[in-house]
Design a protein around this motif. Sequence first.
Motif, PDB file in Angstrom:
ATOM      1  N   GLN A  24       0.911  -1.096   0.119  1.00 46.88           N
ATOM      2  CA  GLN A  24       0.101  -0.041  -0.025  1.00 46.88           C
ATOM      3  C   GLN A  24       1.067   1.336   0.073  1.00 46.88           C
ATOM      4  OE1 GLN A  24      -2.543  -0.697   3.486  1.00 46.88           O
ATOM      5  NE2 GLN A  24      -4.140  -1.306   2.075  1.00 46.88           N
ATOM      6  N   THR A  79      -5.588 -11.343 -12.077  1.00 44.27           N
ATOM      7  CA  THR A  79      -5.720 -10.490 -11.031  1.00 44.27           C
ATOM      8  C   THR A  79      -5.849 -11.542  -9.927  1.00 44.27           C
ATOM      9  OG1 THR A  79      -6.154  -8.407 -11.616  1.00 44.27           O
ATOM     10  CG2 THR A  79      -6.751  -9.157  -9.389  1.00 44.27           C
ATOM     11  N   THR A  97      -2.626   1.369 -14.000  1.00 44.14           N
ATOM     12  CA  THR A  97      -3.941   2.068 -13.181  1.00 44.14           C
ATOM     13  C   THR A  97      -4.724   0.578 -12.702  1.00 44.14           C
ATOM     14  OG1 THR A  97      -5.097   2.046 -15.469  1.00 44.14           O
ATOM     15  CG2 THR A  97      -4.148   4.159 -14.675  1.00 44.14           C
ATOM     16  N   SER A  98      -5.663   0.982 -12.091  1.00 49.43           N
ATOM     17  CA  SER A  98      -6.586  -0.298 -11.566  1.00 49.43           C
ATOM     18  C   SER A  98      -6.882  -1.372 -12.622  1.00 49.43           C
ATOM     19  CB  SER A  98      -7.780   0.426 -10.756  1.00 49.43           C
ATOM     20  OG  SER A  98      -8.548  -0.791 -10.229  1.00 49.43           O
ATOM     21  N   GLY A  99      -6.662  -2.653 -12.035  1.00 50.60           N
ATOM     22  CA  GLY A  99      -6.717  -3.727 -12.987  1.00 50.60           C
ATOM     23  C   GLY A  99      -5.802  -4.015 -13.929  1.00 50.60           C
ATOM     24  N   VAL A 122      -2.245  -4.016 -10.151  1.00 46.53           N
ATOM     25  CA  VAL A 122      -2.529  -2.913  -9.351  1.00 46.53           C
ATOM     26  C   VAL A 122      -4.320  -3.262  -9.028  1.00 46.53           C
ATOM     27  CG1 VAL A 122      -3.034  -0.312  -9.531  1.00 46.53           C
ATOM     28  CG2 VAL A 122      -1.260  -1.312 -10.756  1.00 46.53           C
ATOM     29  N   LEU A 123      -4.472  -3.132  -7.841  1.00 46.45           N
ATOM     30  CA  LEU A 123      -5.868  -3.432  -7.197  1.00 46.45           C
ATOM     31  C   LEU A 123      -6.743  -1.909  -7.323  1.00 46.45           C
ATOM     32  CD1 LEU A 123      -5.478  -6.001  -4.344  1.00 46.45           C
ATOM     33  CD2 LEU A 123      -6.129  -6.203  -6.833  1.00 46.45           C
ATOM     34  N   LYS A 124      -5.847  -0.781  -6.725  1.00 46.78           N
ATOM     35  CA  LYS A 124      -6.519   0.407  -6.694  1.00 46.78           C
ATOM     36  C   LYS A 124      -5.545   1.246  -6.967  1.00 46.78           C
ATOM     37  CE  LYS A 124     -10.119  -0.776  -3.237  1.00 46.78           C
ATOM     38  NZ  LYS A 124     -10.589  -0.558  -1.853  1.00 46.78           N
ATOM     39  N   GLY A 125      -6.047   2.503  -7.341  1.00 50.55           N
ATOM     40  CA  GLY A 125      -4.926   3.648  -7.668  1.00 50.55           C
ATOM     41  C   GLY A 125      -4.210   3.564  -9.061  1.00 50.55           C
ATOM     42  N   SER A 126      -3.042   3.973  -8.685  1.00 52.51           N
ATOM     43  CA  SER A 126      -2.237   4.112 -10.047  1.00 52.51           C
ATOM     44  C   SER A 126      -0.789   4.413  -9.521  1.00 52.51           C
ATOM     45  CB  SER A 126      -2.457   5.396 -11.110  1.00 52.51           C
ATOM     46  OG  SER A 126      -2.291   6.553 -10.421  1.00 52.51           O
ATOM     47  N   ALA A 140      -2.107   3.855  -4.191  1.00 54.24           N
ATOM     48  CA  ALA A 140      -1.876   2.708  -4.822  1.00 54.24           C
ATOM     49  C   ALA A 140      -2.131   1.584  -3.982  1.00 54.24           C
ATOM     50  CB  ALA A 140      -0.578   2.698  -5.335  1.00 54.24           C
ATOM     51  N   HIS A 141      -2.608   0.209  -4.416  1.00 57.99           N
ATOM     52  CA  HIS A 141      -2.697  -0.907  -3.590  1.00 57.99           C
ATOM     53  C   HIS A 141      -2.305  -1.907  -4.747  1.00 57.99           C
ATOM     54  CE1 HIS A 141      -5.656  -3.838  -1.313  1.00 57.99           C
ATOM     55  NE2 HIS A 141      -4.150  -4.213  -1.103  1.00 57.99           N
TER      56      HIS A 141
END
Length: 304
Positions: free
Chosen positions: A23, A144, A61-63, A43-47, A110-111
């Motif tokens: 994180q 993912t 980015t996310s995904g 990347v699960l969340k954020g960028s 970012a996650h």
Amino acid sequence: MMDPLSSIVTLLKPKADFSKVVQAAGTWRIRHEEIGNPFFCVVLKGSCEFTLKGDEPICLTSGDFVLVPEAHAFIVTSSQPPSLEEADTVPIKTAASTYFVGETECELNAHLLIGHCQFEAPDSKILVSLLPNLVHIREATRLTTLVELVIEESLTQRPGRESVLARLLEVLLIEAFRTKMDTPDVPGLLVGLADERLAIAIRKIHQDVSQSWTVNQLAKEASLSRSTFFQRFSKAVGCTPMEYVITWRMAVAKDLLRRQTYTMATIAERVGYQSASAFSTAFSKHTGQPPSKFLLEANLASNE
């Protein structure tokens, strides 16, 4: 019979090294030098930004999913990276396999799920050279899920853990590479397999390595003239058809030698040579050492 992509990934013998959840907040920069092992990230969340040495930065980015089969040097930073004068960020461990990077007073930006593995095959560099240097896939839902399973399994001590991780990594790599086949860029196996005609010849090589293939025979399988096939194969895969045949023969031969259950004559026959002496000569020329020395070194390595 295995298809070419599956057979190469299987012979690479991927093994989990470590994985972690990261994180991040504020500005941050993580730098890795000379790892040499496969690296993957979701990347699960954020960028964030990912830069492989020698390449331009990629915005993740996310995904998004990134895989580097042989990660010698790369940098992962916040989307607004710190200045070059600032020191690299040191990750802080907050729980088992969970880390924080950046500025604690800032919101998370970012996650990430990050993993490293190893290829246990002693000739992995030859096989990796057939694969792309970088795989970047957007909206990688299936990948993912696979990365999440790898991390979940790596944190447990359940029976069969190593075998499960090895199979998960094989599936992860195959899924990443076959998805990448839709947008091949540099010469390699994926570009060859994306060509319908060449794919037929490549599959024939992998399905029957004992066959004494010639360029003429492979061209016929691909329904192309000899010259067209040779030029098209060399441009797509990055090596000549016979160089590819020999590379694959030697990869299979090394795997058979390590098993120590076959005679030299049997191995020679299985990889397309009429005698043990002919195989030994070809093996020595290709690897720089005779099969007997390779086997001795393999035994010493396994006993360490």
